[in-house]
Write a protein that holds these residues in place. Sequence first.
Motif, PDB file in Angstrom:
ATOM      1  N   PHE A  74      45.148 -14.033  35.502  1.00 21.01           N
ATOM      2  CA  PHE A  74      44.434 -15.112  34.818  1.00 21.01           C
ATOM      3  C   PHE A  74      43.563 -14.600  33.684  1.00 21.01           C
ATOM      4  O   PHE A  74      42.809 -15.364  33.081  1.00 21.01           O
ATOM      5  CB  PHE A  74      43.580 -15.885  35.826  1.00 21.01           C
ATOM      6  N   ASN A 109      51.545 -17.191  37.080  1.00 17.17           N
ATOM      7  CA  ASN A 109      50.144 -17.335  36.717  1.00 17.17           C
ATOM      8  C   ASN A 109      49.888 -16.815  35.311  1.00 17.17           C
ATOM      9  O   ASN A 109      49.044 -17.336  34.577  1.00 17.17           O
ATOM     10  CB  ASN A 109      49.263 -16.635  37.741  1.00 17.17           C
ATOM     11  N   VAL A 112      51.178 -19.697  32.937  1.00 18.94           N
ATOM     12  CA  VAL A 112      50.214 -20.785  32.770  1.00 18.94           C
ATOM     13  C   VAL A 112      49.010 -20.323  31.951  1.00 18.94           C
ATOM     14  O   VAL A 112      48.499 -21.064  31.102  1.00 18.94           O
ATOM     15  CB  VAL A 112      49.770 -21.329  34.141  1.00 18.94           C
ATOM     16  N   THR A 113      48.568 -19.094  32.178  1.00 17.06           N
ATOM     17  CA  THR A 113      47.463 -18.550  31.387  1.00 17.06           C
ATOM     18  C   THR A 113      47.816 -18.538  29.910  1.00 17.06           C
ATOM     19  O   THR A 113      46.994 -18.908  29.052  1.00 17.06           O
ATOM     20  CB  THR A 113      47.120 -17.124  31.860  1.00 17.06           C
ATOM     21  N   ALA A 116      47.828 -22.128  28.546  1.00 20.29           N
ATOM     22  CA  ALA A 116      46.474 -22.668  28.404  1.00 20.29           C
ATOM     23  C   ALA A 116      45.714 -22.027  27.251  1.00 20.29           C
ATOM     24  O   ALA A 116      44.990 -22.710  26.515  1.00 20.29           O
ATOM     25  CB  ALA A 116      45.712 -22.466  29.711  1.00 20.29           C
ATOM     26  N   SER A 117      45.884 -20.731  27.072  1.00 22.30           N
ATOM     27  CA  SER A 117      45.148 -20.044  26.003  1.00 22.30           C
ATOM     28  C   SER A 117      45.715 -20.369  24.628  1.00 22.30           C
ATOM     29  O   SER A 117      45.102 -20.057  23.609  1.00 22.30           O
ATOM     30  CB  SER A 117      45.162 -18.527  26.237  1.00 22.30           C
ATOM     31  N   SER A 119      46.839 -23.641  24.001  1.00 23.81           N
ATOM     32  CA  SER A 119      46.983 -25.093  24.099  1.00 23.81           C
ATOM     33  C   SER A 119      46.776 -25.791  22.764  1.00 23.81           C
ATOM     34  O   SER A 119      47.116 -26.968  22.617  1.00 23.81           O
ATOM     35  CB  SER A 119      46.002 -25.649  25.133  1.00 23.81           C
ATOM     36  N   ARG A 134      44.972 -26.866  30.172  1.00 20.32           N
ATOM     37  CA  ARG A 134      43.749 -26.062  30.355  1.00 20.32           C
ATOM     38  C   ARG A 134      43.126 -26.339  31.719  1.00 20.32           C
ATOM     39  O   ARG A 134      42.681 -25.417  32.414  1.00 20.32           O
ATOM     40  CB  ARG A 134      42.743 -26.339  29.237  1.00 20.32           C
ATOM     41  N   TYR A 136      44.748 -27.426  34.327  1.00 22.48           N
ATOM     42  CA  TYR A 136      45.650 -26.919  35.354  1.00 22.48           C
ATOM     43  C   TYR A 136      45.482 -25.407  35.523  1.00 22.48           C
ATOM     44  O   TYR A 136      45.490 -24.897  36.650  1.00 22.48           O
ATOM     45  CB  TYR A 136      47.102 -27.249  35.008  1.00 22.48           C
ATOM     46  N   TYR A 137      45.309 -24.719  34.407  1.00 24.33           N
ATOM     47  CA  TYR A 137      45.030 -23.278  34.467  1.00 24.33           C
ATOM     48  C   TYR A 137      43.798 -23.002  35.321  1.00 24.33           C
ATOM     49  O   TYR A 137      43.818 -22.120  36.199  1.00 24.33           O
ATOM     50  CB  TYR A 137      44.844 -22.735  33.049  1.00 24.33           C
ATOM     51  N   ARG A 138      42.738 -23.761  35.113  1.00 25.71           N
ATOM     52  CA  ARG A 138      41.518 -23.567  35.900  1.00 25.71           C
ATOM     53  C   ARG A 138      41.774 -23.875  37.374  1.00 25.71           C
ATOM     54  O   ARG A 138      41.243 -23.194  38.262  1.00 25.71           O
ATOM     55  CB  ARG A 138      40.397 -24.455  35.357  1.00 25.71           C
ATOM     56  N   ARG A 141      43.780 -20.971  38.860  1.00 24.70           N
ATOM     57  CA  ARG A 141      42.940 -19.773  38.837  1.00 24.70           C
ATOM     58  C   ARG A 141      41.873 -19.843  39.920  1.00 24.70           C
ATOM     59  O   ARG A 141      41.690 -18.897  40.698  1.00 24.70           O
ATOM     60  CB  ARG A 141      42.272 -19.637  37.463  1.00 24.70           C
TER      61      ARG A 141
END
Length: 491
Positions: A74, A109, A112-113, A116-117, A119, A134, A136-138, A141
Amino acid sequence: MGIRTGEQYINALKSRKPEVWLGGKLITDLVNEPVFKQPIQEIAKLYDMQHDPKYQDKITHICEENGERVNNAFLVPKSEEDLKARSELFEAYARATFGLMGRTPDFLNVVVTSMASNSWFLDKYNPEWSKNIRNYYRHIRDHDLFLTHAIINPQNDRSKASHEQNDMFTHLGTVEETPEGLVVRGAKMLATLAPITDEVIVYSFPGFQPGDERYALAFALPIDTPGLRILCREPMQDGTRSLFDHPLASRFEEMDAVLVFNDVIVPWDRVFLYNNVEAANLLYPKTGIAQQPAHQSGVRGWVKLAFATEVACRLADSIGVDTYLNVQHELGELVQSVETIRALLRVAEYEYETTSSGEVRPAPFPLETIRGMLPKMYPRAIEVLQTIGAGGLLMSPTGADFDNPELCADFDKYYAGRAGISGEERVRLFKLAWDLCGEAFGQRLLQYERYYTGDPIRKRAIFYNQYKQTHSFPMVDEALNAENKVENKSI
């Protein structure tokens, strides 16, 4: 919550009832199902490594956003040191599974990271999609979740686009929009380890055509969402084989599955993209979800190739055939293959690139070179292993035979290897090798590596076209202009 333990992972599995079909039967107790029982334990060990002082500081970090300790998968890399921190995680998990499990929690993971980074890409199309990924990433994580993914259409008529199939919903597509969310129907594969994961994320390779809008989807759901059916392939082992007889298949069987969505509702806050062909085709290049996970798969592939090479070397040594020049030549080839992949990984990490947002990514060309070479290198390692083992691979007795005192003298005499290698030691080595190169388990690993990133011919062609776009081949011009330079100097 932050990093969870193996026990917490297993308890989460116990709390869910996904619709899992295996061998024509609905599986109601995943944790105690023989086919899944040991693979679950192997994944649990990875979660426990996060709490082991030997590994914790190498594979986890304190998250600046929530103050919790989280897995390095993450981590959004902002420096070469961050890339190395992720690499240490990838290697630790790969070595714990000998590189034989391709879908350990770190892989998706990282995906998804990366989504999100990056996005910002989705903001152009729908700011809600950007916010959703974003969040969903949280979510994954902070709860340390384990994901599978399903990104490939079923192999029906590959000559036709999704919207041209006989049934509109053979491939996963949107049925309708409702106040609660999207209703989706159809199938996706190859959801590796799906039965024993927490959630599934769905997205697709580029290649959508006009008319494919309903199939341009990206979303995530809990694996036990109503209407989601998991159809498992035939197991490569039945879950009852002994560790002595099948030291790998008994532990590392990765179940693959087709996911069938029977009018499943995807809540709006779990939708990352839909009904947009352009966005779906740009998702990979714009978010780095090929490049960042390629780092993980490259490290895993390196460890897997190194393991196969070590098995081949030990096998050859156990019967003294590594004194022959031809065997030394083949083993040397395998060692050089391992060193080639290792060197490419280090180059990718050293020659990293930094995006406009400050995210650091490993250099793409070394990673794509790994992706192009492993589908040939790993099958070659298995071929060498089969050649060295020869008929001996077919002649191993069972662990039960060694438990019979009446047979011990025969095994010590006729199954012993070179001086210093007992009959039992040689048989165990050959069983390890057969699991890797002969059993259905090993053949699945072979096919998996051949097509890990898709059609290797198509992938290499794409690589060449990308390379051509970024390279002008200046040495050719320099060589062709040499004559003019000589003439001008003489004048």
